[in-house]
Scaffold this active site. Structure first.
Site, PDB file in Angstrom:
ATOM      1  N   GLY A   1      41.921  30.131  44.719  1.00 28.48           N
ATOM      2  CA  GLY A   1      40.607  30.635  44.349  1.00 28.48           C
ATOM      3  C   GLY A   1      39.983  29.743  43.297  1.00 28.48           C
ATOM      4  O   GLY A   1      39.521  30.203  42.250  1.00 28.48           O
ATOM      5  N   SER A   2      39.941  28.442  43.579  1.00 28.58           N
ATOM      6  CA  SER A   2      39.640  27.431  42.556  1.00 28.58           C
ATOM      7  C   SER A   2      38.166  27.061  42.421  1.00 28.58           C
ATOM      8  O   SER A   2      37.834  26.246  41.558  1.00 28.58           O
ATOM      9  CB  SER A   2      40.425  26.146  42.875  1.00 28.58           C
ATOM     10  OG  SER A   2      40.066  25.643  44.163  1.00 28.58           O
TER      11      SER A   2
ATOM     12  N   TYR B   1      36.461  32.697  37.359  1.00 31.76           N
ATOM     13  CA  TYR B   1      37.632  32.421  36.528  1.00 31.76           C
ATOM     14  C   TYR B   1      38.591  31.444  37.188  1.00 31.76           C
ATOM     15  O   TYR B   1      39.327  30.739  36.497  1.00 31.76           O
ATOM     16  CB  TYR B   1      38.335  33.724  36.172  1.00 31.76           C
ATOM     17  CG  TYR B   1      37.654  34.458  35.044  1.00 31.76           C
ATOM     18  CD1 TYR B   1      37.829  34.046  33.729  1.00 31.76           C
ATOM     19  CD2 TYR B   1      36.813  35.539  35.295  1.00 31.76           C
ATOM     20  CE1 TYR B   1      37.194  34.700  32.688  1.00 31.76           C
ATOM     21  CE2 TYR B   1      36.173  36.199  34.262  1.00 31.76           C
ATOM     22  CZ  TYR B   1      36.374  35.774  32.957  1.00 31.76           C
ATOM     23  OH  TYR B   1      35.732  36.412  31.927  1.00 31.76           O
TER      24      TYR B   1
ATOM     25  N   ASP C   1      41.503  29.501  54.592  1.00 30.25           N
ATOM     26  CA  ASP C   1      41.860  30.896  54.361  1.00 30.25           C
ATOM     27  C   ASP C   1      43.141  30.983  53.537  1.00 30.25           C
ATOM     28  O   ASP C   1      44.236  30.735  54.040  1.00 30.25           O
ATOM     29  CB  ASP C   1      42.039  31.594  55.708  1.00 30.25           C
ATOM     30  CG  ASP C   1      42.389  33.070  55.578  1.00 30.25           C
ATOM     31  OD1 ASP C   1      42.395  33.585  54.443  1.00 30.25           O
ATOM     32  OD2 ASP C   1      42.668  33.698  56.617  1.00 30.25           O
TER      33      ASP C   1
ATOM     34  N   VAL D   1      41.676  35.531  43.419  1.00 28.14           N
ATOM     35  CA  VAL D   1      41.030  35.713  44.720  1.00 28.14           C
ATOM     36  C   VAL D   1      40.267  37.033  44.741  1.00 28.14           C
ATOM     37  O   VAL D   1      40.815  38.083  44.417  1.00 28.14           O
ATOM     38  CB  VAL D   1      42.073  35.685  45.861  1.00 28.14           C
ATOM     39  CG1 VAL D   1      41.396  35.976  47.199  1.00 28.14           C
ATOM     40  CG2 VAL D   1      42.786  34.343  45.906  1.00 28.14           C
TER      41      VAL D   1
ATOM     42  N   TYR E   1      34.924  51.169  38.838  1.00 32.01           N
ATOM     43  CA  TYR E   1      35.786  49.990  38.810  1.00 32.01           C
ATOM     44  C   TYR E   1      37.251  50.375  38.583  1.00 32.01           C
ATOM     45  O   TYR E   1      38.002  50.523  39.538  1.00 32.01           O
ATOM     46  CB  TYR E   1      35.311  48.985  37.745  1.00 32.01           C
ATOM     47  CG  TYR E   1      35.993  47.637  37.942  1.00 32.01           C
ATOM     48  CD1 TYR E   1      35.469  46.708  38.814  1.00 32.01           C
ATOM     49  CD2 TYR E   1      37.182  47.336  37.292  1.00 32.01           C
ATOM     50  CE1 TYR E   1      36.107  45.502  39.039  1.00 32.01           C
ATOM     51  CE2 TYR E   1      37.830  46.133  37.502  1.00 32.01           C
ATOM     52  CZ  TYR E   1      37.293  45.220  38.372  1.00 32.01           C
ATOM     53  OH  TYR E   1      37.945  44.027  38.596  1.00 32.01           O
TER      54      TYR E   1
ATOM     55  N   LYS F   1      43.860  46.744  41.465  1.00 34.80           N
ATOM     56  CA  LYS F   1      44.305  46.084  40.240  1.00 34.80           C
ATOM     57  C   LYS F   1      45.622  46.681  39.752  1.00 34.80           C
ATOM     58  O   LYS F   1      46.490  45.965  39.228  1.00 34.80           O
ATOM     59  CB  LYS F   1      43.231  46.186  39.157  1.00 34.80           C
ATOM     60  CG  LYS F   1      41.925  45.479  39.496  1.00 34.80           C
ATOM     61  CD  LYS F   1      42.124  44.005  39.760  1.00 34.80           C
ATOM     62  CE  LYS F   1      40.809  43.297  40.006  1.00 34.80           C
ATOM     63  NZ  LYS F   1      40.978  41.863  40.344  1.00 34.80           N
TER      64      LYS F   1
ATOM     65  N   VAL G   1      29.465  36.932  34.112  1.00 34.14           N
ATOM     66  CA  VAL G   1      28.587  36.999  35.280  1.00 34.14           C
ATOM     67  C   VAL G   1      29.184  36.108  36.358  1.00 34.14           C
ATOM     68  O   VAL G   1      29.247  34.887  36.216  1.00 34.14           O
ATOM     69  CB  VAL G   1      27.161  36.542  34.947  1.00 34.14           C
ATOM     70  CG1 VAL G   1      26.273  36.597  36.190  1.00 34.14           C
ATOM     71  CG2 VAL G   1      26.569  37.405  33.835  1.00 34.14           C
ATOM     72  N   THR G   2      29.676  36.712  37.426  1.00 34.06           N
ATOM     73  CA  THR G   2      30.250  35.975  38.543  1.00 34.06           C
ATOM     74  C   THR G   2      29.647  36.499  39.843  1.00 34.06           C
ATOM     75  O   THR G   2      29.027  37.566  39.871  1.00 34.06           O
ATOM     76  CB  THR G   2      31.781  36.127  38.606  1.00 34.06           C
ATOM     77  OG1 THR G   2      32.113  37.497  38.935  1.00 34.06           O
ATOM     78  CG2 THR G   2      32.428  35.774  37.269  1.00 34.06           C
TER      79      THR G   2
END
Length: 418
Positions: free
Chosen positions: A62-63, A67, A125, A154, A253, A262, A293-294
């Protein structure tokens, strides 16, 4: 070479095109903002001036965004890593630009090359066993068969289980009842509005589906796969990035379907920690990051309003992801001791969750309306942050100039810092 002037076109917080030059400048700004190592012997893994072959090898799953991008850049600069980044991005077409993560990845590759780091960036993927095999092959053939770190970051709407072929879909829903919360939206002219939104409760197998996508199953499968190939180094350490957040957003959340995922991620960390300690003398932790903020966070009801208010309270005291991840790398590499809470989690969110900060945000939350929100939240910052996710509103970029959109994916077959 396709060159054109790009202007932002969006539907709410989702933009239809991305700006290559803006994405490149954003990555350069993150690199510049990342603190350099304190000394030549800062890292317990290897000195920052060590030869390339002696540097720690890391994998970031997830680069290309949020984050995960911060983990990649901070790892390169702060911890001196080399290794592999995995993400899933769309290439440019005749009608549309590439996704922002595509351009950010190209910029990351350029920075790694200039810094003399051997960084391979793969597009595909991350949930598939084919990608896991490709990574393991690279670790064996290119990086000496030794992987020191894995950062897992991810966020995805769907995941197909490689064993069963079943595709699971994640949802953003409360558990046990309807949730009503206020959220922040902007109209086509950029005028802010505070609205109340209602989200129906999870039904059927919503929780199980979300846990299957966003929980710890794929993270554990990565460890299983890499361990099966015998590439986990002695002392191998892995961290999955997570978020807890405020009681103001907890119902949708942390106490909702994503929160269940989580919790599963954290339980997986405890299982992996015991296993890695026994097999390679390693560690597994979750890292709880602060608000930012993402592209993922803007999809969660209430988070936009909360983040804008938080910035209104903290101002420059809101710690950006690149600084948080630099601090995480310091802990993972032994520059400073690994500091864990009672649940075994690294906490990078303490700046956000102090009593005085949360009290101030809660007071603003209670009085925020369309008429008052501009005085309570840092809306200029928030709007600019959303636009910067797609390469717009980045200082130093000439948005009146044509820009090439068909930027190629970094070629790792010939470009190596070895």
């Amino acid at each position: 070479m396709d060159e054109r002037v790009l202007t932002p076109r969006n539907r709410g917080f989702l933009f239809l095109d991305s700006h290559p030059a803006g994405c490149e400048q954003l990555v350069a700004d993150m690199w510049e903002a990342c603190p350099a190592p304190a000394s030549a012997s800062a890292s317990a893994s290897a000195p920052v001036d060590a030869p390339e072959a002696d540097r720690p090898v890391a994998l970031v799953v997830g680069s290309s965004a949020g984050y995960g991008l911060a983990a990649t850049l901070a790892g390169l600069k702060r911890a001196g890593i080399r290794g592999i980044g995995v993400c899933f991005e769309k290439a440019p077409t005749a009608r549309r630009t590439a996704t922002a993560g595509w351009y950010r990845t190209a910029a990351t590759a350029d920075i790694a090359r200039a810094a003399g780091r051997d960084l391979v960036l793969l597009n595909g993927d991350a949930f598939s066993d084919a990608m896991k095999d490709q990574v393991a092959d690279l670790v064996e053939k290119r990086f000496g068969g030794r992987l020191d770190y894995l950062i897992y970051s991810v966020a995805a709407p769907r995941r197909t289980d490689p064993e069963t072929g079943t595709t699971y879909s994640s949802v953003l829903k409360p558990i046990g009842g309807v949730n009503r919360t206020r959220t922040l939206v902007f109209d086509g002219e950029g005028v802010p509005e505070v609205r109340e939104v209602e989200t129906g409760p999870a039904e059927g197998d919503d929780v199980e589906q979300t846990v299957a996508v966003m929980g710890g199953a794929d993270w554990e499968r990565w460890i299983d796969h890499l361990a099966g190939r015998g590439v986990l180094a002695d002392g191998f350490t892995t961290a999955a990035l997570s978020y807890i957040g405020s009681s103001l957003t907890a119902a949708i959340y942390r106490q909702g379907t994503i929160g269940a995922a989580k919790a599963h991620l954290e339980a997986t960390a405890r299982t992996l920690d015991e296993r890695l300690a026994r097999t390679v003398g390693g560690r597994a932790v979750t890292s709880v990051n602060g608000a930012a903020v993402t592209q993922s966070s803007t999809a969660i009801p209430g988070i936009a309003l909360y983040t804008g208010l938080l910035r209104g309270v903290l101002g420059e005291g809101l710690v950006p992801p690149i600084h948080q991840l630099a601090a995480l790398w310091d802990q993972l590499t032994g520059v400073v001791p690994l500091a864990l809470d009672d649940e075994g989690r690294v906490r990078l969110d303490t700046f956000e969750l102090t009593d005085d900060v949360q009290t101030a945000v809660a007071e603003r939350w209670e009085t925020a309306t369309t008429a008052t929100v501009a005085d309570l939240a840092d809306l200029d910052w928030f709007r600019a942050e959303v636009r910067r996710l797609y390469g717009f509103s980045v200082p130093g970029v000439d948005y009146t100039a044509p820009v090439a959109t068909d930027v190629p994916w970094p070629d790792h077959t010939t470009d190596s810092a070895r």
